[in-house]
Motif scaffolding. Sequence first.
Motif, PDB file in Angstrom:
ATOM      1  N   GLY A 149       0.838  -1.208   0.000  1.00  0.00           N
ATOM      2  CA  GLY A 149       0.000   0.000   0.000  1.00  0.00           C
ATOM      3  C   GLY A 149       0.866   1.250   0.000  1.00  0.00           C
ATOM      4  N   PRO A 150       0.270   2.392  -0.409  1.00  0.00           N
ATOM      5  CA  PRO A 150       1.039   3.638  -0.463  1.00  0.00           C
ATOM      6  C   PRO A 150       1.495   4.144   0.905  1.00  0.00           C
ATOM      7  CG  PRO A 150      -1.240   3.953  -1.203  1.00  0.00           C
ATOM      8  CD  PRO A 150      -1.076   2.502  -0.943  1.00  0.00           C
ATOM      9  N   ASP A 151       0.955   3.570   1.992  1.00  0.00           N
ATOM     10  CA  ASP A 151       1.459   3.963   3.318  1.00  0.00           C
ATOM     11  C   ASP A 151       2.497   2.958   3.830  1.00  0.00           C
ATOM     12  OD1 ASP A 151      -0.273   1.859   3.689  1.00  0.00           O
ATOM     13  OD2 ASP A 151      -1.388   2.772   5.358  1.00  0.00           O
ATOM     14  N   THR A 152       2.888   2.030   2.968  1.00  0.00           N
ATOM     15  CA  THR A 152       3.871   1.012   3.353  1.00  0.00           C
ATOM     16  C   THR A 152       5.167   1.173   2.567  1.00  0.00           C
ATOM     17  OG1 THR A 152       2.061  -0.509   3.839  1.00  0.00           O
ATOM     18  CG2 THR A 152       4.223  -1.514   3.504  1.00  0.00           C
ATOM     19  N   ALA A 153       5.067   1.705   1.370  1.00  0.00           N
ATOM     20  CA  ALA A 153       6.248   1.888   0.524  1.00  0.00           C
ATOM     21  C   ALA A 153       5.978   3.060  -0.424  1.00  0.00           C
ATOM     22  CB  ALA A 153       6.503   0.613  -0.281  1.00  0.00           C
ATOM     23  N   PRO A 154       7.039   3.678  -0.938  1.00  0.00           N
ATOM     24  CA  PRO A 154       6.845   4.805  -1.873  1.00  0.00           C
ATOM     25  C   PRO A 154       6.449   4.284  -3.253  1.00  0.00           C
ATOM     26  CG  PRO A 154       9.184   4.412  -1.549  1.00  0.00           C
ATOM     27  CD  PRO A 154       8.468   3.407  -0.695  1.00  0.00           C
ATOM     28  N   PRO A 211      -3.683   2.957 -11.176  1.00  0.00           N
ATOM     29  CA  PRO A 211      -2.340   2.803 -10.592  1.00  0.00           C
ATOM     30  C   PRO A 211      -2.189   3.583  -9.286  1.00  0.00           C
ATOM     31  CG  PRO A 211      -2.268   4.333 -12.423  1.00  0.00           C
ATOM     32  CD  PRO A 211      -3.700   3.883 -12.312  1.00  0.00           C
ATOM     33  N   ASP A 212      -2.945   3.151  -8.247  1.00  0.00           N
ATOM     34  CA  ASP A 212      -2.887   3.878  -6.980  1.00  0.00           C
ATOM     35  C   ASP A 212      -1.912   3.252  -5.982  1.00  0.00           C
ATOM     36  OD1 ASP A 212      -4.411   1.659  -6.422  1.00  0.00           O
ATOM     37  OD2 ASP A 212      -6.210   2.759  -5.805  1.00  0.00           O
ATOM     38  N   CYS A 213      -1.250   2.158  -6.364  1.00  0.00           N
ATOM     39  CA  CYS A 213      -0.215   1.595  -5.491  1.00  0.00           C
ATOM     40  C   CYS A 213       0.854   0.885  -6.323  1.00  0.00           C
ATOM     41  CB  CYS A 213      -0.826   0.647  -4.456  1.00  0.00           C
ATOM     42  SG  CYS A 213      -1.587  -0.818  -5.171  1.00  0.00           S
ATOM     43  N   PHE A 214       0.905   1.213  -7.590  1.00  0.00           N
ATOM     44  CA  PHE A 214       1.955   0.649  -8.442  1.00  0.00           C
ATOM     45  C   PHE A 214       2.250   1.651  -9.554  1.00  0.00           C
ATOM     46  CE2 PHE A 214      -2.119  -1.005  -9.923  1.00  0.00           C
ATOM     47  CZ  PHE A 214      -2.094  -0.682 -11.269  1.00  0.00           C
ATOM     48  N   LEU A 215       3.265   1.340 -10.334  1.00  0.00           N
ATOM     49  CA  LEU A 215       3.754   2.290 -11.329  1.00  0.00           C
ATOM     50  C   LEU A 215       2.719   2.609 -12.405  1.00  0.00           C
ATOM     51  CD1 LEU A 215       6.604   3.553 -11.479  1.00  0.00           C
ATOM     52  CD2 LEU A 215       7.070   1.946 -13.337  1.00  0.00           C
ATOM     53  N   ASP A 216       2.530   3.921 -12.627  1.00  0.00           N
ATOM     54  CA  ASP A 216       1.652   4.382 -13.709  1.00  0.00           C
ATOM     55  C   ASP A 216       2.525   4.411 -14.967  1.00  0.00           C
ATOM     56  OD1 ASP A 216      -0.151   5.576 -15.349  1.00  0.00           O
ATOM     57  OD2 ASP A 216      -0.254   7.478 -14.251  1.00  0.00           O
ATOM     58  N   GLY A 217       2.569   3.313 -15.667  1.00  0.00           N
ATOM     59  CA  GLY A 217       3.510   3.145 -16.779  1.00  0.00           C
ATOM     60  C   GLY A 217       3.291   4.128 -17.917  1.00  0.00           C
ATOM     61  N   ILE A 218       4.406   4.512 -18.507  1.00  0.00           N
ATOM     62  CA  ILE A 218       4.359   5.434 -19.651  1.00  0.00           C
ATOM     63  C   ILE A 218       3.795   4.696 -20.874  1.00  0.00           C
ATOM     64  CG2 ILE A 218       5.889   6.735 -21.228  1.00  0.00           C
ATOM     65  CD1 ILE A 218       7.552   7.312 -18.546  1.00  0.00           C
TER      66      ILE A 218
END
Length: 300
Positions: A149-154, A211-218
Amino acid sequence: MADVIPFDQRDGSLWYDGKLVPWREAKTHVLTHGLHYASCVFEGERLYSGRIYKLKEHTARLFESARILGMKIPYTEEKINQACMEATAGYEDAYVRPVVFRGSEMMAVSAQTTKIHVAIAAWQWPSYFDPATKMKGIRLDISDWKRPGPDTAPTKAKAAGLYMICTLSKHNAEAKGYADALMFDYRGLVAEATGANIIFVKDGTLHTPIPDCFLDGITRRSVMALARIRQIPVIERHIEPKEMESFSECFLAGSAAEVTPVSEIGPYRFKPGEISETLMHAYADDVRRPVSQVDLAKLS
Ligand code: PMP
């Protein structure tokens, strides 16, 4: 396993802390903070026909990843764009790997005074596009590891530390004969593969996780834009694993993976079809266009 030539004994082009240096003579000490504590962010880009696809977007994400990890890159984005072009001069098709990491001034969790290093490695990587083989689709395992989760890792950063569970997932998948693995997130929702985003097709529409907890890929963003230009609707939403039963097609999207159809994810089956094929070709064309169709669409 067949003998592989380590990267440090191959040839390539390397820009390191401000200038091009001989590939094989590059030195980074063992006591480098980035190596021990994952204070390291990077990009993966591809040069097609002498041009780096979405260079500005990749550089912007590199700076944002570094910012998230508290690292101030001692160059401007323009300088890094230029450096990427310098590093790829003379190549037609290549892979480009910019990396930003903390140096060896401190060897402890606290790293306040470490120097921020920037390196850009580029090496020849021909891009062969074989639609027939690609349309067979690859098989994915389902990983036991969950995207945090976004509060566990950047999670918005393309940070080295986030790849620890990707390598574990991929190794485990490969040991079982799969090409890659799909990862769920901390809520149990469908997230992404170990090095690419995932997109599904249902009734002529693309469905892809937010992509709220993983990379928003290009690549993901480019493919979604290429779909919209072709009147293929796109829905970004939370996707439950059991919904995979109802999807007809599936493909991965990433700078290295490009658009790669998927035939299988654990117990779920997909048939690479018309939409995957259309977007696979659209992407393969776009990366070699002098001006991306996606960018042209933005202007109109
Ligand atoms: N997710 C992960 C974990 C990745 O490593 C990548 C590749 N950078 C992607 C998604 C896709 O990102 P992009 O399209 O920007 O290459």
